[in-house]
Design an enzyme around this catalytic site. Structure first.
Site, PDB file in Angstrom:
ATOM      1  N   GLU A 194       0.822  -1.211   0.000  1.00 30.12           N
ATOM      2  CA  GLU A 194       0.000   0.000   0.000  1.00 30.12           C
ATOM      3  C   GLU A 194       0.856   1.260   0.000  1.00 30.12           C
ATOM      4  OE1 GLU A 194      -3.000   0.227   3.079  1.00 30.12           O
ATOM      5  OE2 GLU A 194      -4.351  -1.102   2.004  1.00 30.12           O
ATOM      6  N   HIS A 196       9.035 -26.316  -2.294  1.00 29.50           N
ATOM      7  CA  HIS A 196       8.443 -27.442  -3.016  1.00 29.50           C
ATOM      8  C   HIS A 196       7.249 -27.011  -3.850  1.00 29.50           C
ATOM      9  CE1 HIS A 196      10.958 -30.428  -0.856  1.00 29.50           C
ATOM     10  NE2 HIS A 196      11.014 -29.424   0.012  1.00 29.50           N
ATOM     11  N   LYS A 234     -14.137  -0.671  -3.704  1.00 30.13           N
ATOM     12  CA  LYS A 234     -15.195  -0.332  -2.739  1.00 30.13           C
ATOM     13  C   LYS A 234     -16.314   0.428  -3.445  1.00 30.13           C
ATOM     14  CE  LYS A 234     -12.051   0.318   1.199  1.00 30.13           C
ATOM     15  NZ  LYS A 234     -11.503   1.323   2.102  1.00 30.13           N
TER      16      LYS A 234
HETATM   17  O1  F6P Z   1      -9.141   0.553   9.919  1.00 29.82           O
HETATM   18  P1  F6P Z   1     -10.044   0.665   8.761  1.00 29.82           P
HETATM   19  O2  F6P Z   1     -10.498   2.058   8.507  1.00 29.82           O
HETATM   20  O3  F6P Z   1     -11.222  -0.285   8.899  1.00 29.82           O
HETATM   21  O4  F6P Z   1      -9.258   0.255   7.465  1.00 29.82           O
HETATM   22  C1  F6P Z   1      -8.706  -1.017   7.283  1.00 29.82           C
HETATM   23  C2  F6P Z   1      -7.795  -1.080   6.124  1.00 29.82           C
HETATM   24  O5  F6P Z   1      -8.466  -0.680   4.963  1.00 29.82           O
HETATM   25  C3  F6P Z   1      -7.634   0.169   4.163  1.00 29.82           C
HETATM   26  O6  F6P Z   1      -8.023   1.470   4.370  1.00 29.82           O
HETATM   27  C4  F6P Z   1      -7.806  -0.114   2.743  1.00 29.82           C
HETATM   28  O7  F6P Z   1      -9.159  -0.079   2.447  1.00 29.82           O
HETATM   29  C5  F6P Z   1      -6.255  -0.068   4.722  1.00 29.82           C
HETATM   30  O8  F6P Z   1      -5.367   0.929   4.417  1.00 29.82           O
HETATM   31  C6  F6P Z   1      -6.585  -0.186   6.170  1.00 29.82           C
HETATM   32  O9  F6P Z   1      -5.525  -0.711   6.889  1.00 29.82           O
END
Ligand code: F6P
Length: 461
Positions: free
Chosen positions: A302, A323, A437
């Site tokens: 990320e 393996h 999303k």
């Molecule tokens: O803590 P949150 O806001 O639920 O996010 C969880 C994860 O989702 C992300 O934002 C990616 O969608 C990550 O960077 C983050 O660690």
């Protein structure tokens, strides 16, 4: 005897260490040294807050800012959960999940969920997928069990976690009653915003704050990681102490050649830019480190994978994956390098027994530790892969304990901050994660996504 103990307690603990010689041989002479000024500038930009994403630098001096009072608060809440729960479900995804799991699995018994000695609650992880079977089977397992929940989400709105938390909250309340459930549900979230905060405040849950300036993937040393780790029975003070020692060992004023994070950032960028090595495989020879590599993958993936750039972070468990992936690594496209997390000494001893019949022909190993065999596998693999054109970076870890895991965490975090800046990206955002999303919400007709829903339906028609 007394003298020996005294001198032992005065002994300075060795730090984790880095060996890049078997990577440097794939680069031009002095290629890593040539990065010194760029690395220094990258680290200075973190220190003085002039780098991109400078509103997310709260992790940089986090270890040294952690107080005993804060750790005692974490431990008190963990003790309450430990005393009231036979199972604790940690709900979270990405940075709100991987750090805790990485540490708990690295330090725990490989068969923790089968060890029924009642000394520790069983720790389960959820909210990190939307598998219906997974969630059904989890809720089935929890039936009749005294379980608690740690709901971890910085945004407080992440679908995977929120959906899981609703299921767990209802089940916990149904099984224990609302009043008792309140004592075994803890929220770790933003100080003010998000559904998880609103819910925690309304229901009166104990809650911990994820600081605004610490992004999810850098948050393992906040309550995000520390609370589940303490609940599992591990020493969070030692973990933090380890991170503090690395904060010093990797500080901006440490000379470039002696700063392991600076060296690691430099060599991986040199391999990427000058030798066409686009993939980094983090390798372990201890299965307990599987989730540590998963944590590392998110940290680097990320942070660096954006703007059409970035080393692809991959991971293998050796010798298991020798393996399966071993063939590709030895002879496939020469676009990879390896970073081995090498544990010098296992915690337990297991000697290989004699067998009179020797049908398996293994008496030559008689009396040796299993680790002696593993170490020769490690050395043999390093030699073979280097011969096969795979640069090798080695991170040596004296022991697999909380102190050294703390060192590893901070080492990889600071190296990531430096490395992302060297690459010329903002290492602290993750805009690309939003694309799936947005589509998912449009497809699910989420309120507020009407235009996107219409557009996506037209596209699929
Ligand atoms: O803590 P949150 O806001 O639920 O996010 C969880 C994860 O989702 C992300 O934002 C990616 O969608 C990550 O960077 C983050 O660690």
């Amino acid at each position: 005897m007394t003298l020996l103990l005294a001198s032992q307690s005065l002994k300075i603990m060795k730090n984790i260490s880095l060996d890049i010689t078997k990577a440097e041989q794939f680069l031009k002479t002095n290629a890593v040294a040539a990065y010194e000024s760029k690395v220094k500038a990258a680290q200075a930009s973190l220190e003085n807050g002039t780098c991109p994403g400078n509103d997310f630098l709260g992790w940089l001096h986090l270890p040294s800012s952690i107080t005993d009072a804060f750790l005692n608060d974490i431990q008190t809440v963990a003790n309450t959960l430990r005393s009231k729960c036979e199972v604790i479900v940690v709900a979270g995804i990405g940075g709100s999940y991987l750090g805790a799991r990485a540490v708990i699995e690295a330090l725990g018994n490989s068969f923790a969920w089968l060890v029924n000695d009642k000394r520790n609650p069983t720790i389960l992880f959820a909210g990190n997928n939307i598998g219906e079977d997974y969630l059904f089977e989890l809720t089935e397992y929890l039936k009749g069990k005294k379980f608690g929940v740690i709901n971890i989400s910085k945004s407080g709105t992440t679908t995977e976690t929120a959906l899981t938390f609703r299921l767990l909250k209802k089940q916990c309340e149904a099984q224990r009653g609302k009043a008792e459930a309140k004592d075994v549900i803890v929220a770790v979230t933003d100080a003010k915003k998000g559904a998880a905060r609103i819910c925690a405040d309304k229901e009166g849950y104990k809650s911990f704050v994820i600081p605004d300036n610490v992004g999810g993937r850098f948050s393992v040393l906040t309550p995000v990681g520390l609370l589940p780790i303490a609940c599992a029975g591990f020493d969070v003070k030692e973990l933090v102490k380890g991170a503090q020692t690395m904060e010093k060992a990797c500080a901006a004023d440490v000379p470039f050649a002696e700063n392991p994070a600076a060296q690691y950032a430099a060599v991986r960028n040199a391999l990427y830019e000058e030798a066409g090595k686009k993939i980094e495989i983090v390798v372990n020879f201890q299965p307990k480190l599987h989730f540590f590599a998963e944590w590392w993958k998110q940290l680097y993936g990320e942070s660096e994978g954006k703007e059409g750039k970035g080393i692809f972070p991959a991971a293998c468990d050796f010798t298991t994956d020798l393996h399966s992936m071993g063939q590709w690594i030895q002879e496939g496209e020469r676009s990879i390098f390896e970073t081995v997390i090498s544990i010098e000494r296992p915690e337990k001893t297991l000697l290989f027994p004699h067998d009179d019949e020797n049908l398996d022909g293994l008496n030559f190993l008689e009396g040796k530790r299993v680790n002696d065999v593993n170490k020769m596998a490690e050395l043999g693999t390093q030699l073979a892969h280097v011969d096969g054109g795979v640069p090798n970076i080695k991170v040596s870890v004296p022991q697999l304990n909380a102190f050294y895991i703390g060192q590893l965490i901070y080492f990889f975090e600071i190296a990531c901050g430096i490395s992302g800046n060297l690459l010329g990206v903002n290492p602290f955002n993750q805009p690309g994660v939003e694309a799936y999303k947005k589509n998912m919400f449009a497809l699910l007709n989420k309120p507020g996504y009407e235009a996107e829903s219409k557009a996506i339906r037209e596209r699929l028609a």
